[in-house]
Write a protein that holds these residues in place. Structure first.
Motif, short mmCIF file in Angstrom:
data_model
loop_
_atom_site.label_atom_id
_atom_site.label_comp_id
_atom_site.label_asym_id
_atom_site.label_seq_id
_atom_site.Cartn_x
_atom_site.Cartn_y
_atom_site.Cartn_z
N GLU A 161 0.83 -1.22 0.00
CA GLU A 161 0.00 0.00 0.00
C GLU A 161 0.86 1.27 0.00
N GLN A 187 2.00 1.74 -3.52
CA GLN A 187 0.87 2.26 -4.31
C GLN A 187 0.75 3.78 -4.10
N THR A 246 -2.92 -5.18 -6.37
CA THR A 246 -3.74 -4.87 -5.20
C THR A 246 -4.56 -6.07 -4.74
N LYS A 300 -3.05 -5.73 1.27
CA LYS A 300 -2.13 -4.68 0.78
C LYS A 300 -1.54 -3.80 1.90
N GLY A 310 -4.15 -11.04 -7.23
CA GLY A 310 -5.09 -10.02 -6.75
C GLY A 310 -6.12 -9.63 -7.80
N ASN A 365 -6.44 -6.97 -9.98
CA ASN A 365 -6.24 -6.25 -11.24
C ASN A 365 -5.47 -7.05 -12.29
N TRP A 369 -15.51 -2.28 -2.46
CA TRP A 369 -14.19 -2.92 -2.34
C TRP A 369 -13.94 -3.45 -0.95
N GLU A 376 -12.88 -7.22 -0.13
CA GLU A 376 -11.60 -7.52 0.52
C GLU A 376 -11.77 -8.06 1.94
#
Ligand code: FAD
Length: 486
Positions: free
Chosen positions: A126, A129, A142, A146, A161, A163, A346, A350
């Protein structure tokens, strides 16, 4: 320090050497200090360590490795300890040192022109990112862990993950690596070249090796343009086959803009809402094939605000979804109208692993199949598992064919009375018949060694052993993981 080590002067000498290399503050030997590092996220795997060593740079890692090699002590590289297969904790039967990369957590450089970033292995995903975003880029890897997992662990497990459908696994994102090999030598390939064909690609050998061939200390990653517009929706689709049709229709009509295409059927939503009562189901009523969908574009024209206040990309997506609804493929849909709504969707996605874990005992399969075979797998598995007394709790990174198929006890059934071995046999038999893989993204670690022995092509296991022996003849690098015993 474990009791065995107190009896071993050689181990005390090794610890003294660590004091010289990284300093006493970064050589943990007190049981209370060592304990947290000896257990993985699942709590299923624990292993004693002589010490936890926390180096600050590759040179220190190399010295630690050389010292351990000399003493025939195993090294277990460790990042955020979010691995789900027992890969990051020591095994019994061999004195081990845990090498924690968490102090090596810097971004070394970010190349704006070349759109790459060089980061140390211990940086939390994270954080990387956020660093990319500060410079107007996206680092697209992701998933739920993360905030704790590190990019070293991501590389070592070739993490996937949400993506992957657009950007690929960690392997596809990495274009260079710095690593320490089992003899203490250092590979430095951090130039960030997109083309470099000069022989065997050691980077690709170390990615997915789960720390069995060396310690990754830094890597170069590709960065991508930050989306100017996003559209996030939750769909109820008539069937899994229909969902693949939806995926491909949106890919065709948006120029491949699908960033995430996640399968979330009703039982998964139910368990999340039960465990986390503040999470609300995204649609009224029961969803058929629930899909969390996200498309994104960096084109300014897609970010244009239209007269009705909507964004062009969202409008285009609604048009496609509307047509698929008219055709009866999609049953219901909601488009996130704000960042808050997108975040809520999300968060729901998650939270699934934590929800299943908190809800009770379960067995998790992390598998992949060709998209065309997913529907057949889920249909047959659901029916077989239900008849054995299990409740299937499935979610999937459906866009790339990766199913997280969990088995819990059906209502009124006692977990310990259920025939788990038969369930596994049916699952893996079906998987082989439908050309799937028994390990999609979490790695093999310790937990998948039995299935690895059974299902991995024998010629490939022979090759893996030959590579391991060539690089690590004394088997000091994360022994007992990934490669099945003879
Ligand atoms: P660790 O757990 O510390 O280690 C994992 C393995 O990598 C071990 O074998 C270890 O020895 C090795 N290793 C660690 N660092 C290095 C290094 N620098 N050099 C060499 N070897 C090293 N995974 C996915 O792929 N996709 C998901 O969607 C996903 N979702 C998750 C959701 C949750 C809630 C949780 C808890 C986990 C999830 N995972 C997922 C699994 C896990 O987060 C990943 O495997 C992650 O890449 C592990 O990173 P880590 O830093 O925690 O590694």
């Amino acid at each position: 320090m474990s009791e065995a080590s107190l009896l071993e002067p050689a181990n005390d000498l090794l610890v003294a050497r660590f004091h010289v290399i990284v300093g006493p503050a970064n050589t943990l030997t007190e049981p209370g200090d060592v304990l947290p590092y000896t257990e993985d996220w699942t709590g299923n795997f624990r292993g004693d360590a002589l010490a936890v060593v926390r180096p600050a740079n590759a040179a220190e890692v190399a010295e630690i490795v050389a010292a351990c090699a000399k003493s025939d002590v195993a090294i277990v590289p460790q990042g955020g300890r979010t691995g789900l297969c027992g890969g990051g904790v020591p095994i019994a039967g061999k004195p081990s040192v845990i090498l924690s990369l968490t102090r090596m957590n810097k971004v070394r450089s970010l190349d704006i022109a070349g759109r790459t970033v060089v980061a140390e292995a211990g940086i939390v995903l994270e954080v990387l990112q956020a660093e990319a975003e500060k410079h107007g880029f996206v680092f697209p890897l992701t998933f739920g862990a993360k905030g704790s997992c590190t990019i070293g662990g991501n590389l070592a497990t070739n993490a996937g993950g949400s993506n992957v459908v657009r950007y690929g696994n960690t392997r596809e994102l990495c274009i260079g690596i710095e690593a320490v090999l089992p003899d203490g030598s250092v590979i430095n390939a951090l130039a960030g070249l997109r083309k470099d064909n000069t022989g065997y690609d050691f980077k690709d050998l170390l990615i997915g090796a789960e720390g069995t061939l060396g310690i990754i200390t830094a890597a170069v990653f590709k960065l991508f343009p930050k989306p100017a517009a996003r559209a996030t929706a939750f769909l109820s689709v008539a069937s899994l086959e229909g969902a693949i049709e939806v995926l491909n229709a949106i890919q065709d009509r948006t120029g491949g803009a699908v960033e995430a295409f996640e399968y979330m059927p009703q039982p998964a939503i139910d368990v999340i809402c039960r465990v986390f009562p503040d999470i609300r189901p995204p649609l009224e009523g029961t969803v058929e094939t629930g899909i969390l969908l996200e498309v994104a574009s960096s084109r300014q024209s897609d970010a244009r605000e239209l007269e009705d206040g909507s964004i062009s990309l969202q409008n285009d997506l609604m048009e496609i979804l509307g047509e698929l609804m008219e055709a009866g493929v999609i049953v219901d849909a909601m488009l996130a109208q704000s960042e808050q709504q997108r975040g809520d969707l999300w968060r729901m996605r998650e939270s699934i692993l934590e929800a299943i874990t908190k809800a009770g005992p379960a067995y998790h399969l992390d598998i992949s199949l060709p998209l065309a075979n997913i529907e057949a797998f889920v249909r047959e598995m659901d029916s077989e598992m239900q008849s054995l007394g299990f409740q299937p709790l499935t979610v999937a990174h459906l866009g790339d064919g990766n199913l997280h198929y969990a088995l819990a006890a059906a209502e009124g059934r006692e977990w310990t009375s259920l025939p788990l071995d038969s369930a596994k046999e049916i699952a893996f038999g079906l998987l082989v018949r439908l050309n799937g893989s028994f390990s999609a993204e979490h790695g093999i670690g310790q937990s998948k060694l039995p299935v690895m022995s059974k299902l991995k092509e024998p010629a490939q296991i022979v090759l893996m052993r030959a590579i391991k022996t060539a690089l690590d003849p004394n088997n000091i690098m994360n022994p007992g993981k990934l490669i099945p015993p003879r």
